[in-house]
Design an enzyme around this catalytic site. Sequence first.
Site, PDB file in Angstrom:
ATOM      1  N   GLU A  90      -6.528  11.087  -3.843  1.00  0.00           N
ATOM      2  CA  GLU A  90      -5.557  12.149  -3.291  1.00  0.00           C
ATOM      3  C   GLU A  90      -4.487  12.348  -4.120  1.00  0.00           C
ATOM      4  O   GLU A  90      -3.890  13.462  -4.032  1.00  0.00           O
ATOM      5  CB  GLU A  90      -5.323  11.565  -1.919  1.00  0.00           C
ATOM      6  CG  GLU A  90      -6.196  11.802  -0.743  1.00  0.00           C
ATOM      7  CD  GLU A  90      -6.139  10.684   0.198  1.00  0.00           C
ATOM      8  OE1 GLU A  90      -5.414  10.087   0.511  1.00  0.00           O
ATOM      9  OE2 GLU A  90      -7.265  10.414   1.122  1.00  0.00           O
ATOM     10  N   GLY A 150     -12.652   9.705   3.863  1.00  0.00           N
ATOM     11  CA  GLY A 150     -12.162  10.199   4.818  1.00  0.00           C
ATOM     12  C   GLY A 150     -12.969  11.380   5.547  1.00  0.00           C
ATOM     13  O   GLY A 150     -12.868  12.117   6.400  1.00  0.00           O
ATOM     14  N   GLU A 202     -14.835   5.251  -5.832  1.00  0.00           N
ATOM     15  CA  GLU A 202     -14.708   5.977  -4.446  1.00  0.00           C
ATOM     16  C   GLU A 202     -15.143   7.358  -4.829  1.00  0.00           C
ATOM     17  O   GLU A 202     -14.427   8.157  -5.220  1.00  0.00           O
ATOM     18  CB  GLU A 202     -13.089   6.049  -3.937  1.00  0.00           C
ATOM     19  CG  GLU A 202     -12.524   4.743  -3.805  1.00  0.00           C
ATOM     20  CD  GLU A 202     -11.223   4.651  -2.602  1.00  0.00           C
ATOM     21  OE1 GLU A 202     -11.437   4.229  -1.680  1.00  0.00           O
ATOM     22  OE2 GLU A 202     -10.256   5.658  -2.973  1.00  0.00           O
ATOM     23  N   GLY A 255      -9.728   3.157   4.164  1.00  0.00           N
ATOM     24  CA  GLY A 255      -8.619   4.014   4.475  1.00  0.00           C
ATOM     25  C   GLY A 255      -8.527   4.019   6.192  1.00  0.00           C
ATOM     26  O   GLY A 255      -8.034   3.057   6.775  1.00  0.00           O
ATOM     27  N   GLY A 256      -9.194   5.033   6.825  1.00  0.00           N
ATOM     28  CA  GLY A 256      -9.054   5.075   8.239  1.00  0.00           C
ATOM     29  C   GLY A 256      -9.064   3.927   9.017  1.00  0.00           C
ATOM     30  O   GLY A 256      -8.467   3.512   9.992  1.00  0.00           O
ATOM     31  N   SER A 300     -15.117   5.710   3.699  1.00  0.00           N
ATOM     32  CA  SER A 300     -15.654   5.795   4.896  1.00  0.00           C
ATOM     33  C   SER A 300     -16.445   4.580   5.396  1.00  0.00           C
ATOM     34  O   SER A 300     -17.543   4.205   6.024  1.00  0.00           O
ATOM     35  CB  SER A 300     -16.745   7.022   5.332  1.00  0.00           C
ATOM     36  OG  SER A 300     -16.266   8.062   5.146  1.00  0.00           O
ATOM     37  N   HIS A 358      -5.454   7.075  -6.952  1.00  0.00           N
ATOM     38  CA  HIS A 358      -6.295   7.264  -5.760  1.00  0.00           C
ATOM     39  C   HIS A 358      -6.731   8.826  -5.983  1.00  0.00           C
ATOM     40  O   HIS A 358      -5.696   9.862  -6.374  1.00  0.00           O
ATOM     41  CB  HIS A 358      -5.409   7.007  -4.715  1.00  0.00           C
ATOM     42  CG  HIS A 358      -6.270   7.144  -3.407  1.00  0.00           C
ATOM     43  ND1 HIS A 358      -6.673   8.338  -2.795  1.00  0.00           N
ATOM     44  CD2 HIS A 358      -6.899   6.348  -2.649  1.00  0.00           C
ATOM     45  CE1 HIS A 358      -7.321   8.240  -1.672  1.00  0.00           C
ATOM     46  NE2 HIS A 358      -7.522   6.878  -1.662  1.00  0.00           N
ATOM     47  N   ASN A 361      -5.755   1.029   2.914  1.00  0.00           N
ATOM     48  CA  ASN A 361      -4.961   1.952   2.584  1.00  0.00           C
ATOM     49  C   ASN A 361      -4.608   2.684   3.576  1.00  0.00           C
ATOM     50  O   ASN A 361      -5.519   3.547   4.154  1.00  0.00           O
ATOM     51  CB  ASN A 361      -5.649   2.799   1.488  1.00  0.00           C
ATOM     52  CG  ASN A 361      -4.983   3.880   1.045  1.00  0.00           C
ATOM     53  OD1 ASN A 361      -3.734   3.877   1.269  1.00  0.00           O
ATOM     54  ND2 ASN A 361      -5.653   4.951   0.265  1.00  0.00           N
ATOM     55  N   TRP A 362      -3.323   2.469   3.948  1.00  0.00           N
ATOM     56  CA  TRP A 362      -2.627   3.044   5.190  1.00  0.00           C
ATOM     57  C   TRP A 362      -2.274   4.484   4.787  1.00  0.00           C
ATOM     58  O   TRP A 362      -2.036   5.313   5.768  1.00  0.00           O
ATOM     59  CB  TRP A 362      -1.584   2.340   5.767  1.00  0.00           C
ATOM     60  CG  TRP A 362      -1.800   0.892   6.101  1.00  0.00           C
ATOM     61  CD1 TRP A 362      -3.018   0.416   6.555  1.00  0.00           C
ATOM     62  CD2 TRP A 362      -0.893   0.077   6.896  1.00  0.00           C
ATOM     63  NE1 TRP A 362      -2.832  -0.875   6.983  1.00  0.00           N
ATOM     64  CE2 TRP A 362      -1.627  -1.043   7.204  1.00  0.00           C
ATOM     65  CE3 TRP A 362       0.394   0.048   7.044  1.00  0.00           C
ATOM     66  CZ2 TRP A 362      -0.917  -2.270   7.891  1.00  0.00           C
ATOM     67  CZ3 TRP A 362       1.150  -0.831   7.476  1.00  0.00           C
ATOM     68  CH2 TRP A 362       0.524  -2.158   8.074  1.00  0.00           C
ATOM     69  N   LYS A 363      -2.364   4.801   3.739  1.00  0.00           N
ATOM     70  CA  LYS A 363      -1.823   6.205   3.254  1.00  0.00           C
ATOM     71  C   LYS A 363      -0.604   6.546   3.872  1.00  0.00           C
ATOM     72  O   LYS A 363       0.336   5.719   4.117  1.00  0.00           O
ATOM     73  CB  LYS A 363      -3.055   7.239   3.659  1.00  0.00           C
ATOM     74  CG  LYS A 363      -4.525   6.974   3.147  1.00  0.00           C
ATOM     75  CD  LYS A 363      -5.361   7.971   3.466  1.00  0.00           C
ATOM     76  CE  LYS A 363      -6.683   7.389   2.997  1.00  0.00           C
ATOM     77  NZ  LYS A 363      -7.628   8.515   2.748  1.00  0.00           N
TER      78      LYS A 363
HETATM   79  C1  PEP Z   1      -9.398   5.678   0.699  1.00  0.00           C
HETATM   80  O1  PEP Z   1      -8.570   6.439   1.101  1.00  0.00           O
HETATM   81  O2  PEP Z   1      -9.300   5.204  -0.273  1.00  0.00           O
HETATM   82  C2  PEP Z   1     -10.609   5.641   1.687  1.00  0.00           C
HETATM   83  C3  PEP Z   1     -11.559   5.002   1.346  1.00  0.00           C
HETATM   84  O3  PEP Z   1     -10.514   6.299   2.982  1.00  0.00           O
HETATM   85  P1  PEP Z   1     -11.601   6.280   4.110  1.00  0.00           P
HETATM   86  O4  PEP Z   1     -11.968   4.637   4.197  1.00  0.00           O
HETATM   87  O5  PEP Z   1     -10.828   6.804   5.488  1.00  0.00           O
HETATM   88  O6  PEP Z   1     -12.810   6.895   3.754  1.00  0.00           O
END
Ligand code: PEP
Length: 303
Positions: free
Chosen positions: A139, A216, A210, A277-278, A256, A137, A51-53
């Site tokens: 967010e 994040g 999640e 994500g990151g 994470s 998601h 997920n590049w957001k």
């Molecule tokens: C996400 O945004 O779905 C996510 C899991 O982010 P991160 O891996 O950065 O915690």
Amino acid sequence: MAELEVADLIEAVTRRVLAQLGQVDPGRSHGDVSAQATGPYDPTRPLVAANWKMNACAEGIVPYLADLAAADTAVDLLLFPPAVLLRAVADEVIRVGRPDFGVGSQDLHPQPNGAHTGEHSGALIRAAGGTWTLVGHSERRQAGETDAQVCRKIHAGLDAGLGVMVCVGESIEARRTGATFRVLRNQLLAALGDTALQPPAPQRLAVAYEPLWAIGTGEVATLDQIQEATAFVRRVVAEIYDFARARDIRVVYGGSVKPGNAREIMSEPDVNGLLVGGASLKGPSFRAIADASALVVATRRQP
Ligand code: PEP
């Protein structure tokens, strides 16, 4: 008319209209979600999603996919770039010879078309080369998305012929007050309960667990928490559909995930994949996570 035929018809009409507007090549198809795995659907193949957001990947799409093209083929890889990059990513996936990679949007609008400025429908996502969509998601939920909207978006994604990854997860307050399972159950029933009469094929649905406090933040849930929650998600999926679907629908963990912890998380019995994500923003990092996931499966299969 069958669900997929309707979706295909919508796509064909959309492609023709967009082609007339000079926006897509009408002869080019990136297949649909059923083409993601190289053979028949195998629920034991990990589903590892990026997920590049609201970020472009760090090194640019071409080098990113050049890296990822060498990823282990035992994993189903799925990329959720920003919607404006869908076509570029979908084209590059074909160019590097990995049409098995899924490409999807990070959200979609529940309506098939209309006066919804700035939004994109399932048919438009498909026309841009998308095969999946992410829904619910945290967010987006924090930005006001309700359970009812999540449910409508799941229907819209499935109706458009997309695979749908739906996110659920508890807040830190819910975790601290012992409400985690109640929150997860309520989110799952609200999101999927409505599809119980016409259950989607297992390869077209995935659930991402999640925990909000792990997204994040660098704080990963413990392996026990991850196993307990993903097993619970599967039990609720069985309650909504049946045991066979609960076995075959992939439940993935997100929060994470990094190359250094992917393998141990993937080793938990109810974890079928990862949502990253990151650590998905750089090709080598995401590829290391994919390869670590493949290694777990290879180890499991050894006699
Ligand atoms: C996400 O945004 O779905 C996510 C899991 O982010 P991160 O891996 O950065 O915690």
